[in-house]
Structures are given as structure tokens and as C-alpha cells.
Scaffold this active site. Structure first.
Site, PDB file in Angstrom:
ATOM      1  N   GLU A 100      -0.566  -9.314  -0.706  1.00 45.68           N
ATOM      2  CA  GLU A 100      -1.638  -9.572  -0.180  1.00 45.68           C
ATOM      3  C   GLU A 100      -2.361  -9.999  -1.348  1.00 45.68           C
ATOM      4  O   GLU A 100      -3.374 -10.847  -1.471  1.00 45.68           O
ATOM      5  CB  GLU A 100      -2.330  -8.488   0.952  1.00 45.68           C
ATOM      6  CG  GLU A 100      -1.946  -8.403   1.963  1.00 45.68           C
ATOM      7  CD  GLU A 100      -1.881  -7.767   3.015  1.00 45.68           C
ATOM      8  OE1 GLU A 100      -1.809  -6.528   2.722  1.00 45.68           O
ATOM      9  OE2 GLU A 100      -2.549  -7.680   4.043  1.00 45.68           O
ATOM     10  N   ALA A 147       0.975  -1.364  -0.327  1.00 41.92           N
ATOM     11  CA  ALA A 147      -0.071   0.475   0.471  1.00 41.92           C
ATOM     12  C   ALA A 147       0.760   1.103   0.190  1.00 41.92           C
ATOM     13  O   ALA A 147       2.568   0.696   0.380  1.00 41.92           O
ATOM     14  CB  ALA A 147      -0.563  -0.169   1.044  1.00 41.92           C
ATOM     15  N   GLY A 188       0.874  -5.063   0.857  1.00 41.20           N
ATOM     16  CA  GLY A 188      -0.479  -4.685  -0.129  1.00 41.20           C
ATOM     17  C   GLY A 188       0.111  -5.988  -1.064  1.00 41.20           C
ATOM     18  O   GLY A 188      -0.898  -6.531  -1.879  1.00 41.20           O
ATOM     19  N   GLU A 201       4.400  -4.773   7.142  1.00 43.07           N
ATOM     20  CA  GLU A 201       3.596  -4.068   7.824  1.00 43.07           C
ATOM     21  C   GLU A 201       4.730  -3.850   9.436  1.00 43.07           C
ATOM     22  O   GLU A 201       4.093  -2.756   9.515  1.00 43.07           O
ATOM     23  CB  GLU A 201       1.808  -4.671   7.917  1.00 43.07           C
ATOM     24  CG  GLU A 201       1.764  -4.569   6.258  1.00 43.07           C
ATOM     25  CD  GLU A 201       1.775  -5.573   5.937  1.00 43.07           C
ATOM     26  OE1 GLU A 201       2.289  -6.321   5.838  1.00 43.07           O
ATOM     27  OE2 GLU A 201       0.857  -5.953   4.747  1.00 43.07           O
TER      28      GLU A 201
END
Ligand code: HXC
Length: 260
Positions: free
Chosen positions: A114, A67, A111, A134
Site C-alpha cells: 500500500e 503494518a 501496508g 491481510e
């Protein structure tokens, strides 16, 4: 918008739809503009009768580094709650009924990892690196990471990756079942598209039923999952393609699927 400005690039190769994440300077950090565009591209391919399978890929250096930290750094709780961060656009991929292949080279971090986990098949280049770092930001793998990773590789390995930010290389990711197959770096593009083309050549409703059934295995008890699978099997007998497939085998010829 020209190709340089587009945060995703979209092309087709026969019955294969290809979406390339395109923020190379930021290692394809996944901001809202990119996730909105990815979702739009995926839904357009899903609705297109001429497409049978989809490939999502990045650059040689990064599938996606996670992200977009620069975008997130100053958001408040109310910002993310009111806008339904992640759920609003990242989860569009869950609505895609056709097979989706992640073709991963370089970094698949946070992300990015993910996103790969949300795809149906992950083809990794030898230089691929997977991590959920993270925790280094005092954040949490909140785009499905804490849920899909343990289902994919088991609790022990998932806890290690989530709590220590451990990075897996492609060989480890293959061994642990995080990826479907590993290919030489220079073969990633061709092998992923060839795999998608092979899949897209099969009967689309059969592919969709299989995808739905395998996904059901993640989310239900064995008894419930087997019941779901059995109904999907029975439904195959209502399909023209299934009869064509079986008759073609018996007649020793190639089937001609009409995706019906
Ligand atoms: C924003 C990013 C970024 C990210 C890299 N960049 N990752 N920008 N968000 N996730 C930017 C850098 O700031 C830098 O910009 C440029 O991309 C190149 O990155 P470098 O760090 O210089 O490259 P390198 O030294 O090769 O290191 C690569 C890397 C590192 C190991 C992948 O960039 C890295 O650790 N990135 C962050 C990975 C991460 O923490 N991901 C999880 C994010 S949180 P400039 O302008 O300096 O050139 C997340 C949560 C998802 O994903 C769940 C929902 C919240």
C-alpha cells in the site's frame, strides 16, 4: 540516535532525497515510530528547495512486510478510532507535492504494498513480491489498498489479490501495471536514484502541476479532470521555466530552470 537505532535513514544525492526504511529484523514492518519518521522525512524534503524528487526504499529482502502485526495484535477499536490509525501518519505521503519514487526489492506485503501504491512511480527489483495478505489475518487492506489497487490494476486482479492473498512477482506486477518498471536486483538503487535525479532536473513547479493533474485523474470525472488539466496548462504560461524551456529548445541549447 545513531544509524542502527533510526527506523528511517535519510540522505541526499544532489537534488534527490532518499529515505530508507530501517527495521531489517522485522522486514521493515511499519509501526507508528517508522511511519511518523517517514512522514517527517517526506515533509522535510518537500519543504527543501534543494530537493526535486524523493526515493523511498527498504532493504534487499524487504521494502516492507506490512503494518506491524505485533503492535496491532491487541489494539481495540477505541484505540485505533481515537488515535486515527493510518489516517494520522500514513497519509502524510498524500501531502507531498514533489514526485516520490518507491524503489522496491523483496517483500512489499500488506501496508508495504500500500505504501508503494501511494508513491508516484514504483521501480521494482526482479526479486520484488507484491501482495495484500491481510485476509489471512482476518484483516483488511485498510491503508488505501482496497481503493488504490483496483484503480491501478483493475477490479478483477485487485479482487483476486485482496480476497485470495495472491502474491505477484515483479514480472506479473509489471504486466498488470502495479509497477512502473522492473530492473535487475543489483541495479535497483542506482536506477531509482538516476530516475529521481533525471526528474529532479526538470522544472519543479511543472513537475508538481503534472503530479497534481495525474492524481486528479484518479479522483474525478473526465470532464472535470480535463478542466483541471487545462487550467494547469494555462498556468504554465505564467512560469519563467516554461518560457526558458521553449526558448532553449528553439535556440538549440540546454534550458536553465530556476524552478520558478
Ligand atoms: C510484524 C513482522 C511482519 C509484520 C514479518 N515480521 N512481517 N513483524 N509485522 N508485518 C517479522 C517476523 O515475525 C519475524 O520476526 C521477522 O519479521 C522475519 O519474518 P519471517 O516470517 O521469519 O520471514 P520469512 O519466513 O522470510 O517470511 C517473510 C514474509 C512473512 C512472507 C513476508 O514474514 C510474512 O508473511 N509477514 C507478514 C506479512 C503480512 O501479513 N503483512 C500484512 C500485515 S497487515 P521474528 O521475531 O520471528 O524473527 C497490514 C495491514 C495494513 O499490513 C493496513 C492497515 C491495517
Amino acid at each position: 540516535m545513531n544509524a542502527q537505532e533510526s527506523v528511517v535513514l535519510v540522505e541526499t544525492r544532489g537534488r534527490v532525497g532518499i529515505v530508507t526504511l530501517n527495521r531489517p529484523k522485522q522486514l521493515n514492518a511499519l509501526n507508528d515510530a517508522l511511519m511518523d519518521a517517514l512522514g517527517e522525512a517526506l515533509l522535510a524534503f518537500d519543504a527543501d528547495d534543494a530537493i526535486g524528487a524523493i526515493v523511498i526504499t527498504g532493504s534487499d529482502k524487504a521494502f516492507a512486510a506490512g503494518a506491524d502485526i505485533a503492535a496491532m495484535a491487541d489494539w481495540s477499536y477505541m484505540d485505533v478510532y481515537r488515535s486515527d490509525f493510518i489516517t494520522r501518519n500514513w497519509e502524510t505521503i498524500r501531502r507531498v507535492r514533489k514526485p516520490v519514487i518507491a524503489a522496491v526489492a523483496g517483500f512489499a506485503m500488506g501496508g508495504g504494498c500500500e505504501l508503494a501504491l501511494a508513491c508516484d512511480i514504483v521501480v521494482a527489483a526482479e526479486n520484488a513480491k507484491f501482495a495484500l495478505p491481510e485476509i489471512k489475518l482476518a484483516m483488511l487492506p485498510g491503508a488505501g489498498g482496497t481503493q488504490r489497487l483496483p484503480r491501478a490494476i483493475g477490479k478483477a486482479k485487485a479482487m483476486d489479490m485482496c480476497l485470495s492473498a495472491r502474491v505477484l512477482d515483479a514480472a506479473e506486477a509489471d504486466r498488470y501495471g502495479l509497477v512502473s518498471r522492473v530492473v535487475p536486483n543489483e541495479r535497483l538503487h542506482d536506477e531509482s536514484i538516476a530516475l529521481a535525479a533525471r526528474i529532479a532536473g526538470y522544472s519543479l513547479p511543472a513537475l508538481m502541476a503534472i503530479k497534481e493533474s495525474v492524481n486528479r485523474a484518479w479522483e474525478s470525472s473526465l470532464t472535470e479532470g480535463i478542466g483541471f488539466e487545462r487550467r494547469q496548462l494555462h498556468a504554465r504560461f505564467a512560469s519563467d521555466d516554461a518560457h526558458e524551456g521553449m526558448h532553449a529548445f528553439l535556440e538549440k541549447r540546454e534550458p536553465e530552470f530556476r524552478h520558478r
